[in-house]
Design a protein around this motif. Structure first.
Motif, mmCIF file in Angstrom:
data_model
loop_
_atom_site.group_PDB
_atom_site.id
_atom_site.type_symbol
_atom_site.label_atom_id
_atom_site.label_comp_id
_atom_site.label_asym_id
_atom_site.label_seq_id
_atom_site.Cartn_x
_atom_site.Cartn_y
_atom_site.Cartn_z
ATOM 1 N N MET A 24 2.086 4.249 -1.599
ATOM 2 C CA MET A 24 3.465 4.858 -1.447
ATOM 3 C C MET A 24 4.198 4.372 -0.604
ATOM 4 O O MET A 24 3.763 3.340 0.384
ATOM 5 N N ALA A 25 5.676 4.096 -0.471
ATOM 6 C CA ALA A 25 6.436 3.445 0.459
ATOM 7 C C ALA A 25 6.407 3.827 1.973
ATOM 8 O O ALA A 25 5.937 5.163 2.072
ATOM 9 N N LEU A 120 -0.442 18.713 2.234
ATOM 10 C CA LEU A 120 -1.279 18.140 3.052
ATOM 11 C C LEU A 120 -0.827 16.855 3.642
ATOM 12 O O LEU A 120 0.270 16.273 3.014
ATOM 13 N N PRO A 121 -1.216 16.226 4.533
ATOM 14 C CA PRO A 121 -0.637 15.172 5.313
ATOM 15 C C PRO A 121 -0.748 13.834 4.159
ATOM 16 O O PRO A 121 -1.726 13.605 3.405
ATOM 17 N N LYS A 122 0.256 13.095 4.253
ATOM 18 C CA LYS A 122 0.273 11.941 3.084
ATOM 19 C C LYS A 122 -0.971 10.955 3.119
ATOM 20 O O LYS A 122 -1.203 10.251 2.286
ATOM 21 N N GLU A 123 -1.409 10.894 4.375
ATOM 22 C CA GLU A 123 -2.569 10.051 4.393
ATOM 23 C C GLU A 123 -3.854 10.395 3.544
ATOM 24 O O GLU A 123 -4.829 9.675 3.308
ATOM 25 N N LEU A 124 -3.568 11.667 2.954
ATOM 26 C CA LEU A 124 -4.931 12.172 2.206
ATOM 27 C C LEU A 124 -4.440 11.724 0.686
ATOM 28 O O LEU A 124 -5.265 12.238 -0.084
ATOM 29 N N ASN A 183 11.878 12.795 -1.158
ATOM 30 C CA ASN A 183 11.336 11.465 -0.622
ATOM 31 C C ASN A 183 10.042 10.800 -1.619
ATOM 32 O O ASN A 183 9.965 9.885 -1.468
ATOM 33 N N THR A 184 9.615 11.651 -2.290
ATOM 34 C CA THR A 184 8.610 11.283 -3.355
ATOM 35 C C THR A 184 9.213 10.476 -4.439
ATOM 36 O O THR A 184 8.458 9.180 -4.620
ATOM 37 N N PHE A 185 10.368 10.956 -4.876
ATOM 38 C CA PHE A 185 11.174 10.130 -5.863
ATOM 39 C C PHE A 185 11.585 8.892 -5.219
ATOM 40 O O PHE A 185 11.358 7.647 -5.708
ATOM 41 N N PHE A 186 12.075 8.946 -4.171
ATOM 42 C CA PHE A 186 12.543 7.686 -3.444
ATOM 43 C C PHE A 186 11.489 6.605 -3.171
ATOM 44 O O PHE A 186 11.523 5.555 -3.310
#
Length: 246
Positions: A24-25, A120-124, A183-186
């Motif tokens: 992801m960005a 959950l944290p995006k790191e996961l 922010n997921t779409f972006f």
């Protein structure tokens, strides 16, 4: 998304992020200290590419309204400047539309059985039950609805400054979308824009190999490893998979 990021132009910011390959960005603050690679530094010596316009293209997956958003957004994410064409001139909208008809867009090679926990944290890793086609269809509708609520017009009809502010709101997640996080779409839009700008032209983007010219990338040459550690400008033109030369 501002014209300056930590004192650098958007083009400089782009060059500092291409060495990363995130799913992801990433946020802008995560890459502020990265130095340019020798090839990217050498690319500064390249003469800017001449005026370029992407070839005519009619979208096969996006609607006309959706494609207008994509066209306007990528032009703000990677704008043209004195060093060469941007994402619009490189055909990135065509790249993204063509990607929507691939297994990537339908998530055919993704594990989509759940459980899904978006908190959950995006790191996961990615935690939504949506594949790229759904993210774009929902996200584009939400983005234009948000744009109308803020400015009374769809995104493609706004000024460049207004578009930048809306993209900033999406990037930070402050834009309120109802069906998915903005922010997921972006993140998908930004990542696919980068990919389209630096992909092999066979996929529809990087027309004229303008992305490769910018960073001094040789392309699909059989062997250029002798030049990797020299810190010198690669002296030969980029070559595409089809054998086209920049």
């Amino acid at each position: 998304m501002s014209e300056q990021k930590n004192g650098h132009s958007r083009r400089d910011f782009l060059l500092r992020t291409i060495t990363l390959a995130p799913a992801m960005a990433v946020g802008s603050t995560a890459v502020g200290a990265l130095a340019l690679s020798p090839m990217a530094n050498a690319a500064e010596a390249n003469a800017p590419a001449g005026p370029q316009k992407a070839r005519d293209y009619q979208p096969s997956w996006f609607t006309a309204e959706e494609f207008a958003f994509i066209t306007a957004a990528v032009a703000r994410l990677i704008p043209s400047d004195e060093r060469g064409p941007g994402a619009l001139e490189a055909g990135v909208p065509e790249f993204i539309d063509r990607q929507m008809n691939t297994p990537y867009a339908t998530g055919s090679n993704w594990y989509m059985q759940g459980p899904f926990n978006p908190d959950l944290p995006k790191e996961l890793g990615y935690q939504l039950p949506l594949v790229p086609q759904q993210i774009y269809r929902l996200g584009l509708a939400e983005a234009d609805a948000y744009s109308k609520a803020q400015h009374g017009n769809v995104f493609a009809g706004l000024s460049g400054e207004q578009q930048d502010k809306l993209l900033q709101a999406m990037e930070s997640g402050k834009a309120e979308f109802k069906q998915l996080p903005s922010n997921t779409f972006f993140a998908f839009l930004l990542q696919n824009t980068r990919e389209g700008f630096f992909s092999d032209p066979v996929h529809g983007g990087n027309q004229g190999m303008v992305g490769w010219k910018l960073i001094g990338f040789p392309g699909a040459r059989a062997d250029f490893m002798d030049w990797v550690e020299r810190g010198e400008r690669y002296p030969f033109p980029s070559v595409s998979i089809r054998g086209e030369r920049a």
